[in-house]
Scaffold this motif. Structure first.
Motif, PDB file in Angstrom:
ATOM      1  N   THR A 221      77.974 -13.974  73.230  1.00  0.00           N
ATOM      2  CA  THR A 221      77.856 -13.519  74.619  1.00  0.00           C
ATOM      3  C   THR A 221      79.089 -12.717  75.012  1.00  0.00           C
ATOM      4  O   THR A 221      80.185 -12.928  74.484  1.00  0.00           O
ATOM      5  CB  THR A 221      77.682 -14.711  75.597  1.00  0.00           C
ATOM      6  N   ALA A 222      78.868 -11.782  75.946  1.00  0.00           N
ATOM      7  CA  ALA A 222      79.943 -10.850  76.315  1.00  0.00           C
ATOM      8  C   ALA A 222      81.105 -11.575  76.987  1.00  0.00           C
ATOM      9  O   ALA A 222      82.269 -11.254  76.746  1.00  0.00           O
ATOM     10  CB  ALA A 222      79.373  -9.778  77.239  1.00  0.00           C
ATOM     11  N   SER A 223      80.805 -12.549  77.843  1.00  0.00           N
ATOM     12  CA  SER A 223      81.898 -13.250  78.539  1.00  0.00           C
ATOM     13  C   SER A 223      81.687 -14.753  78.438  1.00  0.00           C
ATOM     14  O   SER A 223      81.153 -15.367  79.354  1.00  0.00           O
ATOM     15  CB  SER A 223      81.970 -12.816  80.001  1.00  0.00           C
ATOM     16  N   PRO A 224      82.067 -15.330  77.291  1.00  0.00           N
ATOM     17  CA  PRO A 224      81.894 -16.779  77.138  1.00  0.00           C
ATOM     18  C   PRO A 224      82.714 -17.537  78.182  1.00  0.00           C
ATOM     19  O   PRO A 224      83.757 -17.053  78.621  1.00  0.00           O
ATOM     20  CB  PRO A 224      82.403 -17.059  75.722  1.00  0.00           C
TER      21      PRO A 224
ATOM     22  N   TYR B  36      55.792  -9.206  78.390  1.00  0.00           N
ATOM     23  CA  TYR B  36      56.725 -10.294  78.115  1.00  0.00           C
ATOM     24  C   TYR B  36      57.797 -10.357  79.204  1.00  0.00           C
ATOM     25  O   TYR B  36      58.400  -9.340  79.558  1.00  0.00           O
ATOM     26  CB  TYR B  36      57.402 -10.081  76.758  1.00  0.00           C
ATOM     27  N   LEU B  37      58.033 -11.562  79.700  1.00  0.00           N
ATOM     28  CA  LEU B  37      59.152 -11.821  80.601  1.00  0.00           C
ATOM     29  C   LEU B  37      60.253 -12.466  79.757  1.00  0.00           C
ATOM     30  O   LEU B  37      60.022 -13.491  79.111  1.00  0.00           O
ATOM     31  CB  LEU B  37      58.710 -12.773  81.728  1.00  0.00           C
ATOM     32  N   LEU B  38      61.436 -11.848  79.731  1.00  0.00           N
ATOM     33  CA  LEU B  38      62.549 -12.362  78.935  1.00  0.00           C
ATOM     34  C   LEU B  38      63.632 -12.872  79.876  1.00  0.00           C
ATOM     35  O   LEU B  38      63.843 -12.307  80.954  1.00  0.00           O
ATOM     36  CB  LEU B  38      63.143 -11.249  78.061  1.00  0.00           C
ATOM     37  N   ARG B  39      64.353 -13.905  79.457  1.00  0.00           N
ATOM     38  CA  ARG B  39      65.521 -14.332  80.228  1.00  0.00           C
ATOM     39  C   ARG B  39      66.716 -14.321  79.275  1.00  0.00           C
ATOM     40  O   ARG B  39      66.704 -15.019  78.253  1.00  0.00           O
ATOM     41  CB  ARG B  39      65.317 -15.713  80.828  1.00  0.00           C
ATOM     42  N   LEU B  40      67.723 -13.529  79.639  1.00  0.00           N
ATOM     43  CA  LEU B  40      68.855 -13.301  78.731  1.00  0.00           C
ATOM     44  C   LEU B  40      70.178 -13.563  79.436  1.00  0.00           C
ATOM     45  O   LEU B  40      70.300 -13.339  80.644  1.00  0.00           O
ATOM     46  CB  LEU B  40      68.835 -11.841  78.249  1.00  0.00           C
ATOM     47  N   VAL B  41      71.161 -14.013  78.666  1.00  0.00           N
ATOM     48  CA  VAL B  41      72.500 -14.249  79.233  1.00  0.00           C
ATOM     49  C   VAL B  41      73.204 -12.914  79.499  1.00  0.00           C
ATOM     50  O   VAL B  41      73.902 -12.755  80.499  1.00  0.00           O
ATOM     51  CB  VAL B  41      73.336 -15.135  78.273  1.00  0.00           C
ATOM     52  N   ASP B  42      73.017 -11.955  78.589  1.00  0.00           N
ATOM     53  CA  ASP B  42      73.597 -10.613  78.757  1.00  0.00           C
ATOM     54  C   ASP B  42      72.461  -9.594  78.749  1.00  0.00           C
ATOM     55  O   ASP B  42      71.468  -9.799  78.054  1.00  0.00           O
ATOM     56  CB  ASP B  42      74.532 -10.265  77.583  1.00  0.00           C
ATOM     57  N   PRO B  43      72.623  -8.470  79.465  1.00  0.00           N
ATOM     58  CA  PRO B  43      71.580  -7.447  79.410  1.00  0.00           C
ATOM     59  C   PRO B  43      71.451  -6.862  78.010  1.00  0.00           C
ATOM     60  O   PRO B  43      72.421  -6.856  77.249  1.00  0.00           O
ATOM     61  CB  PRO B  43      72.071  -6.378  80.398  1.00  0.00           C
ATOM     62  N   MET B  44      70.250  -6.384  77.655  1.00  0.00           N
ATOM     63  CA  MET B  44      70.028  -5.683  76.375  1.00  0.00           C
ATOM     64  C   MET B  44      69.721  -4.241  76.724  1.00  0.00           C
ATOM     65  O   MET B  44      68.850  -4.000  77.571  1.00  0.00           O
ATOM     66  CB  MET B  44      68.816  -6.267  75.646  1.00  0.00           C
ATOM     67  N   GLU B  45      70.403  -3.307  76.073  1.00  0.00           N
ATOM     68  CA  GLU B  45      70.172  -1.894  76.407  1.00  0.00           C
ATOM     69  C   GLU B  45      68.754  -1.473  76.075  1.00  0.00           C
ATOM     70  O   GLU B  45      68.084  -0.824  76.851  1.00  0.00           O
ATOM     71  CB  GLU B  45      71.177  -1.017  75.660  1.00  0.00           C
ATOM     72  N   ILE B  46      68.298  -1.861  74.875  1.00  0.00           N
ATOM     73  CA  ILE B  46      66.929  -1.525  74.469  1.00  0.00           C
ATOM     74  C   ILE B  46      66.205  -2.826  74.186  1.00  0.00           C
ATOM     75  O   ILE B  46      66.627  -3.604  73.318  1.00  0.00           O
ATOM     76  CB  ILE B  46      66.935  -0.636  73.206  1.00  0.00           C
ATOM     77  N   LEU B  47      65.119  -3.060  74.925  1.00  0.00           N
ATOM     78  CA  LEU B  47      64.354  -4.290  74.696  1.00  0.00           C
ATOM     79  C   LEU B  47      63.479  -4.100  73.458  1.00  0.00           C
ATOM     80  O   LEU B  47      62.880  -3.039  73.274  1.00  0.00           O
ATOM     81  CB  LEU B  47      63.499  -4.607  75.921  1.00  0.00           C
ATOM     82  N   PRO B  48      63.403  -5.131  72.586  1.00  0.00           N
ATOM     83  CA  PRO B  48      62.687  -4.962  71.312  1.00  0.00           C
ATOM     84  C   PRO B  48      61.169  -5.065  71.433  1.00  0.00           C
ATOM     85  O   PRO B  48      60.483  -5.105  70.413  1.00  0.00           O
ATOM     86  CB  PRO B  48      63.260  -6.098  70.466  1.00  0.00           C
ATOM     87  N   LEU B  49      60.644  -5.121  72.660  1.00  0.00           N
ATOM     88  CA  LEU B  49      59.194  -5.254  72.864  1.00  0.00           C
ATOM     89  C   LEU B  49      58.744  -4.162  73.832  1.00  0.00           C
ATOM     90  O   LEU B  49      59.468  -3.835  74.776  1.00  0.00           O
ATOM     91  CB  LEU B  49      58.884  -6.647  73.438  1.00  0.00           C
ATOM     92  N   PRO B  50      57.562  -3.581  73.610  1.00  0.00           N
ATOM     93  CA  PRO B  50      57.164  -2.391  74.372  1.00  0.00           C
ATOM     94  C   PRO B  50      56.941  -2.652  75.862  1.00  0.00           C
ATOM     95  O   PRO B  50      57.253  -1.828  76.691  1.00  0.00           O
ATOM     96  CB  PRO B  50      55.874  -1.937  73.684  1.00  0.00           C
ATOM     97  N   ASP B  51      56.390  -3.842  76.191  1.00  0.00           N
ATOM     98  CA  ASP B  51      56.076  -4.125  77.595  1.00  0.00           C
ATOM     99  C   ASP B  51      56.846  -5.387  77.982  1.00  0.00           C
ATOM    100  O   ASP B  51      56.331  -6.499  77.864  1.00  0.00           O
ATOM    101  CB  ASP B  51      54.547  -4.322  77.725  1.00  0.00           C
TER     102      ASP B  51
END
Ligand SMILES: NC(=O)c1ccc[n+]([C@@H]2O[C@H](COP(=O)([O-])OP(=O)(O)OC[C@H]3O[C@@H](n4cnc5c(N)ncnc54)[C@H](OP(=O)(O)O)[C@@H]3O)[C@@H](O)[C@H]2O)c1
Length: 247
Positions: free
Chosen positions: A34-37, A149-164
């Motif tokens: 993670t970017a800021s542990p 797909y609804l994703l929940r992430l600790v840090d943003p992802m620049e490119i999501l690996p799923l089309p929708d």
């Protein structure tokens, strides 16, 4: 006594607080995912060791006497390395392992053994799926691109690996009312979760139960036999008095 605490979980934070309060000599280790542990009340190191051999070398160089494995139940690679390195170096290893979640009345779980089996368990018809599994295995769901797909992430992802996909950036602990509102807002029809156990991430399960939604529950990967403390208090007892935790 000098302790290496393998962390990256809420429990590891509680253990760090207990070790610091007891005045024990310990180092907290983050993988660096993670970017800021979170800051810890112990000296902290960040990054991999270079496999089991690298970890064994670290244990020797740092004169570690005890390894406490408080990593996530799905972080099986580091747990295997810790077991191998501790055995090779003659260092004590204790894992703090939260019990797995078990279904209760009202739960509609589909239990599967792996990420691949979770992908296979998704319906063919388009649905809104909450992938509450972190970021590492998202790509496996690309073979079912028909879902949103609804994703929940600790840090943003620049490119999501799923089309929708829509990503919500948030860090637990979560609440049932918050997770219920999130699922309702996105019209979620099905939840995919890893059986992590513990309280910090359990809100999505009670929210799914309240909404009558099915949960595809992924079982834990295997880890080598090791001494296990069920909670922080038992760990501290074992460290202080060498309590027998069995293997
Ligand atoms: N997997 C999950 O679902 C999940 C969820 C929440 C938090 N986490 C936390 O995120 C971290 C990485 O998880 P993962 O599933 O990627 O692990 P993993 O697959 O078991 O480990 C991959 C590699 O990451 C390094 N690593 C992992 N944990 C480390 C630690 N605490 N300190 C130093 N190096 C570590 C090791 O690299 P080297 O081989 O180079 O030593 C390890 O071989 C863990 O600390 C875990 O507690 C994981």
């Amino acid at each position: 006594m000098r302790i290496l605490l393998l962390g990256g979980t809420a429990e590891a934070g509680a253990i760090a607080t207990a070790l610091a309060a007891a005045g024990l000599d310990a180092v907290y280790s983050y993988a660096g995912r993670t970017a800021s542990p979170k800051a810890q009340p112990l000296p902290t190191r960040i990054g991999g060791f270079g496999g089991a051999d690298g970890l064994a070398a670290y244990l020797r160089t740092e004169r570690i006497t005890h390894v406490v494995d408080a990593t996530h139940p799905f972080a099986a690679g580091i747990s295997r390395n810790a077991a191998a390195a501790a055995a090779a170096s003659g260092v004590d290893l204790i894992a703090v392992e939260r019990p797995a979640w078990t279904p209760v009345a009202g739960d509609r779980w589909i239990e599967v053994p792996s990420i691949e089996a979770a992908v296979a368990a998704l319906p063919e018809a388009r649905a809104s799926v909450f992938l509450a599994i972190g970021r590492q295995s998202l790509g496996a769901f690309a073979v079912k691109p028909q879902h949103s797909y609804l994703l929940r992430l600790v840090d943003p992802m620049e490119i999501l690996p799923l089309p929708d996909a829509i990503a919500v950036v948030d860090r637990g602990p979560f609440t049932e009312s918050g997770d219920r509102a999130l699922m309702e807002r996105h019209g979620v029809a099905l939840v995919v979760a890893k059986n992590a156990g513990g309280v910090a991430a359990a809100a999505k399960l009670s929210a799914a139960r309240a909404l009558g939604l099915p949960v595809v529950m992924i079982g834990r990967p295997a880890v080598p036999p090791r001494k296990v403390a069920p909670d922080v208090a038992s760990l501290m007892e074992a460290l202080r008095h060498g309590a027998d935790l069995g293997v």
